[in-house]
Design a protein around this motif. Structure first.
Motif, PDB file in Angstrom:
ATOM      1  N   ASN A  77      77.307  58.502 -89.187  1.00 17.44           N
ATOM      2  CA  ASN A  77      75.468  58.131 -88.581  1.00 17.44           C
ATOM      3  C   ASN A  77      75.174  59.789 -88.650  1.00 17.44           C
ATOM      4  O   ASN A  77      74.055  59.674 -89.139  1.00 17.44           O
ATOM      5  N   PHE A  78      75.999  60.100 -88.016  1.00 20.19           N
ATOM      6  CA  PHE A  78      76.282  61.749 -87.685  1.00 20.19           C
ATOM      7  C   PHE A  78      75.672  62.612 -88.908  1.00 20.19           C
ATOM      8  O   PHE A  78      74.547  63.196 -89.106  1.00 20.19           O
ATOM      9  N   MET A  79      76.532  62.052 -90.016  1.00 23.13           N
ATOM     10  CA  MET A  79      76.522  63.243 -91.234  1.00 23.13           C
ATOM     11  C   MET A  79      75.023  62.575 -91.739  1.00 23.13           C
ATOM     12  O   MET A  79      74.123  63.481 -92.350  1.00 23.13           O
ATOM     13  N   ASP A  80      74.630  61.022 -91.615  1.00 21.04           N
ATOM     14  CA  ASP A  80      73.011  60.834 -92.006  1.00 21.04           C
ATOM     15  C   ASP A  80      71.618  61.595 -91.341  1.00 21.04           C
ATOM     16  O   ASP A  80      70.793  62.254 -91.430  1.00 21.04           O
ATOM     17  N   TYR A  81      72.376  61.621 -90.417  1.00 26.70           N
ATOM     18  CA  TYR A  81      71.484  62.427 -88.816  1.00 26.70           C
ATOM     19  C   TYR A  81      70.910  64.050 -89.159  1.00 26.70           C
ATOM     20  O   TYR A  81      70.097  64.695 -89.528  1.00 26.70           O
ATOM     21  N   LYS A  82      72.192  64.274 -90.147  1.00 26.89           N
ATOM     22  CA  LYS A  82      72.134  66.046 -90.323  1.00 26.89           C
ATOM     23  C   LYS A  82      71.765  66.135 -91.665  1.00 26.89           C
ATOM     24  O   LYS A  82      71.254  67.382 -92.000  1.00 26.89           O
ATOM     25  N   GLY A  83      71.090  65.003 -91.805  1.00 26.79           N
ATOM     26  CA  GLY A  83      71.385  65.184 -94.050  1.00 26.79           C
ATOM     27  C   GLY A  83      72.118  65.156 -94.440  1.00 26.79           C
ATOM     28  O   GLY A  83      72.196  65.785 -95.776  1.00 26.79           O
ATOM     29  N   ILE A  84      73.091  65.052 -94.495  1.00 23.24           N
ATOM     30  CA  ILE A  84      74.700  65.563 -95.395  1.00 23.24           C
ATOM     31  C   ILE A  84      75.188  64.149 -95.719  1.00 23.24           C
ATOM     32  O   ILE A  84      75.421  63.352 -95.355  1.00 23.24           O
ATOM     33  N   GLU A  85      74.953  64.583 -97.500  1.00 26.73           N
ATOM     34  CA  GLU A  85      75.390  63.440 -98.479  1.00 26.73           C
ATOM     35  C   GLU A  85      76.919  62.920 -98.451  1.00 26.73           C
ATOM     36  O   GLU A  85      77.212  64.345 -99.001  1.00 26.73           O
ATOM     37  N   LEU A  86      77.928  62.612 -98.257  1.00 24.21           N
ATOM     38  CA  LEU A  86      78.997  62.654 -99.151  1.00 24.21           C
ATOM     39  C   LEU A  86      79.499  61.611 -99.583  1.00 24.21           C
ATOM     40  O   LEU A  86      80.336  61.687 -99.996  1.00 24.21           O
ATOM     41  N   GLU A 134      84.661  53.629 -96.368  1.00 24.98           N
ATOM     42  CA  GLU A 134      85.016  54.372 -97.637  1.00 24.98           C
ATOM     43  C   GLU A 134      84.375  56.028 -97.751  1.00 24.98           C
ATOM     44  O   GLU A 134      85.567  56.544 -98.360  1.00 24.98           O
ATOM     45  N   LEU A 135      82.935  55.900 -97.459  1.00 24.87           N
ATOM     46  CA  LEU A 135      83.269  57.704 -97.527  1.00 24.87           C
ATOM     47  C   LEU A 135      83.627  57.985 -96.307  1.00 24.87           C
ATOM     48  O   LEU A 135      84.045  59.651 -96.670  1.00 24.87           O
ATOM     49  N   GLY A 136      83.994  58.147 -95.087  1.00 22.04           N
ATOM     50  CA  GLY A 136      85.109  58.828 -94.406  1.00 22.04           C
ATOM     51  C   GLY A 136      86.645  58.371 -94.605  1.00 22.04           C
ATOM     52  O   GLY A 136      86.765  60.201 -93.974  1.00 22.04           O
ATOM     53  N   VAL A 137      87.359  57.980 -94.757  1.00 16.38           N
ATOM     54  CA  VAL A 137      88.534  58.389 -95.291  1.00 16.38           C
ATOM     55  C   VAL A 137      88.156  58.788 -96.675  1.00 16.38           C
ATOM     56  O   VAL A 137      89.406  59.655 -96.819  1.00 16.38           O
ATOM     57  N   GLY A 138      86.885  58.958 -97.410  1.00 14.18           N
ATOM     58  CA  GLY A 138      86.920  59.725 -98.622  1.00 14.18           C
ATOM     59  C   GLY A 138      87.288  61.155 -98.607  1.00 14.18           C
ATOM     60  O   GLY A 138      87.346  62.231 -99.016  1.00 14.18           O
TER      61      GLY A 138
END
Length: 167
Positions: free
Chosen positions: A107-116, A141-145
């Motif tokens: 959610n934080f990455m979404d807030y920052k506009g970071i694509e994982l 999945e994204l977090g573990v990756g």
């Protein structure tokens, strides 16, 4: 203690103002991280001016008027980093699960506009993957990756419970 495996990590977190410890002279590395701690970590990492959120009224009945984490929760709520465990609760003292360790940072990455999405190749499998909340599957999945979390030695990721990042 300088010869422990976590000393360098604690020193880094303290030096970079990510954590300040559980007391003036204690860090308590064996204490389980709770929801409030993770939100405060994300706010500190982002360099949030917590004073700007001091007067924010939160919808969560389980957040006291002036705890050390209220402003961080206000920032995270206003910016979609957290949504609560229900419309009226956040459960600040609840222990973080591995699932939640992926969901809140996602959610934080979404807030920052970071694509994982480019960091993970294929579906990650766990013995208990059927217990991962539907709203957290992609984040796990994204977090573990991306190295934000991992499974246990028994091959499982999480216990079944609703993550605080989504309702």
């Amino acid at each position: 203690v300088k010869d422990t495996w976590y000393y360098a990590y604690v020193a880094y977190a303290y030096t970079h103002n990510l954590f300040v410890g559980t007391a003036d002279t204690a860090f308590s590395p064996n204490v389980a991280m709770n929801h409030a701690m993770l939100v405060r970590l994300l706010a500190n990492y982002n360099g949030v001016d917590l004073k700007a959120y001091a007067d924010t009224v939160l919808p969560f009945a389980d957040i006291p008027a002036d705890p050390w984490y209220a402003s961080a929760i206000a920032w995270a709520y206003e910016n979609g980093v957290i949504h609560g465990t229900s419309e009226m609760t956040f459960n600040p003292d609840g222990e973080i699960t591995r699932e939640q360790m992926c969901l809140m940072p996602a959610n934080f990455m979404d807030y920052k506009g970071i694509e994982l999405s480019t960091l993970t190749a294929g579906k990650i499998r766990f013995m208990d993957e059927d217990q991962i909340s539907d709203c957290a599957e992609e984040a796990v999945e994204l977090g573990v990756g991306a190295g934000l979390g991992q499974g246990s030695s028994a091959g499982s990721l999480t216990r079944k419970e609703q993550p605080p990042g989504q309702r």
